[in-house]
Write a protein that holds these residues in place. Structure first.
Motif, PDB file in Angstrom:
ATOM      1  N   TYR A  71       0.821  -1.201   0.000  1.00  0.00           N
ATOM      2  CA  TYR A  71       0.000   0.000   0.000  1.00  0.00           C
ATOM      3  C   TYR A  71       0.860   1.259   0.000  1.00  0.00           C
ATOM      4  O   TYR A  71       0.500   2.266  -0.619  1.00  0.00           O
ATOM      5  N   VAL A  72       1.990   1.206   0.686  1.00  0.00           N
ATOM      6  CA  VAL A  72       2.922   2.334   0.646  1.00  0.00           C
ATOM      7  C   VAL A  72       3.432   2.527  -0.776  1.00  0.00           C
ATOM      8  O   VAL A  72       3.464   3.650  -1.296  1.00  0.00           O
ATOM      9  N   ILE A  73       3.831   1.422  -1.426  1.00  0.00           N
ATOM     10  CA  ILE A  73       4.295   1.516  -2.809  1.00  0.00           C
ATOM     11  C   ILE A  73       3.162   1.979  -3.717  1.00  0.00           C
ATOM     12  O   ILE A  73       3.364   2.784  -4.632  1.00  0.00           O
ATOM     13  N   GLY A  74       1.937   1.460  -3.461  1.00  0.00           N
ATOM     14  CA  GLY A  74       0.788   1.916  -4.248  1.00  0.00           C
ATOM     15  C   GLY A  74       0.545   3.410  -4.082  1.00  0.00           C
ATOM     16  O   GLY A  74       0.217   4.107  -5.056  1.00  0.00           O
ATOM     17  N   ASP A  75       0.709   3.915  -2.856  1.00  0.00           N
ATOM     18  CA  ASP A  75       0.578   5.354  -2.620  1.00  0.00           C
ATOM     19  C   ASP A  75       1.615   6.129  -3.419  1.00  0.00           C
ATOM     20  O   ASP A  75       1.312   7.151  -4.041  1.00  0.00           O
ATOM     21  N   VAL A  76       2.853   5.647  -3.383  1.00  0.00           N
ATOM     22  CA  VAL A  76       3.935   6.322  -4.101  1.00  0.00           C
ATOM     23  C   VAL A  76       3.654   6.316  -5.604  1.00  0.00           C
ATOM     24  O   VAL A  76       3.829   7.335  -6.290  1.00  0.00           O
ATOM     25  N   LEU A  77       3.214   5.178  -6.121  1.00  0.00           N
ATOM     26  CA  LEU A  77       2.925   5.085  -7.554  1.00  0.00           C
ATOM     27  C   LEU A  77       1.852   6.076  -7.979  1.00  0.00           C
ATOM     28  O   LEU A  77       1.992   6.774  -8.989  1.00  0.00           O
ATOM     29  N   THR A  78       0.746   6.127  -7.220  1.00  0.00           N
ATOM     30  CA  THR A  78      -0.340   7.036  -7.579  1.00  0.00           C
ATOM     31  C   THR A  78       0.085   8.481  -7.413  1.00  0.00           C
ATOM     32  O   THR A  78      -0.217   9.335  -8.262  1.00  0.00           O
ATOM     33  N   GLU A  79       0.767   8.779  -6.330  1.00  0.00           N
ATOM     34  CA  GLU A  79       1.188  10.152  -6.048  1.00  0.00           C
ATOM     35  C   GLU A  79       2.175  10.669  -7.084  1.00  0.00           C
ATOM     36  O   GLU A  79       2.086  11.815  -7.522  1.00  0.00           O
TER      37      GLU A  79
END
Length: 249
Positions: A71-79
């Motif tokens: 989820y942290v990586i997903g946040d980074v990807l979207t951001e």
């Protein structure tokens, strides 16, 4: 693609269709690796943690060690790269999990050599219970898309400010959907799983995953800042088609 003052240029996501980035592929690889590890090593084991406030041990799923990082990586990807590129990574992760489940079934089903006496242990570790596979894929897919959608929308609402509000807010929503789907679908009524245990683990997992996000917020800030500077963009999902049923960027 930096602006004149050296800051990442603010761009609309749909203007970057087909563009190339330095670190996007590495982020995708890290995301898929974490998803596979969480499903292989942590999904089916219940551990426990001592909670002084209850003066007792509280059960939790061992996947907490891996899955929140996705989820942290997903946040980074979207951001950093926008919803469309995060959506592509989510589909890559979904495909990887399905392929892993299929190959696990094939390999476990292969007849063992008579001289090899580890088949039972191998089946215990790598045998795939169909309902757990179904629950895992459904929960992952829905939770990650909710996480990415909420973060992208909140970025527009906040004008790109207060990153912590959208990383934590999106995790609350995404991990909530993930836990609500996975644990009842995978374990409700299963041997060794009482309804009370399912509910306990569900809420414990959700709380611990959100806590992980809060703890890792400084790391998220560092990674997001680094990637935005190196990629030279700050993507806003203006005019983005938020359907999850696509892989185009």
């Amino acid at each position: 693609m930096n602006s004149g003052d050296g800051k990442p240029a603010q761009v609309a996501a749909n203007t970057l269709r087909g563009g190339q980035f330095r670190y996007y592929d590495f982020m995708m690889a890290a995301f898929v690796a974490i998803i596979l590890l969480s499903n292989v090593l942590g999904a089916g084991k219940v551990s426990q943690v001592w909670l002084p406030i209850y003066n007792d041990y509280w059960p939790f799923g061992a996947g907490i060690l891996f899955f929140p990082v996705s989820y942290v990586i997903g946040d980074v990807l979207t951001e950093v790269y926008g919803y469309a590129r995060a959506r592509r990574v989510i589909w890559a992760g979904t495909g990887a999990v399905l392929f892993m489940a299929f190959m696990s079934w094939v390999v476990v089903a292969l007849p063992p050599a008579p001289s090899w006496g580890n088949q039972a242990a191998y089946e215990t570790i790598f045998g795939q219970v169909p309902r757990i596979v179904l629950a895992s894929v459904c929960a992952f897919w829905a939770g990650e898309f909710v996480n990415s959608y909420v973060l992208a929308r909140m970025k527009l609402w906040t004008g790109g400010k207060m990153l912590w509000t959208r990383t934590i807010g999106s995790t609350i929503a995404g991990e909530g959907i993930d836990s609500l789907i996975f644990y009842p679908l995978a374990f409700l009524g299963a041997e060794g799983w009482t309804t009370t245990l399912v509910i306990q683990v569900l809420f414990t997992q959700w709380a611990l995953k959100v806590a992980w996000e809060v703890i890792l917020t400084p790391v998220t800030y560092l990674v997001v800042g680094f990637l935005k500077r190196r990629e030279g963009v700050d993507v806003f999902d203006e005019g983005t088609d938020f359907t999850p049923f696509a892989t185009r960027v």
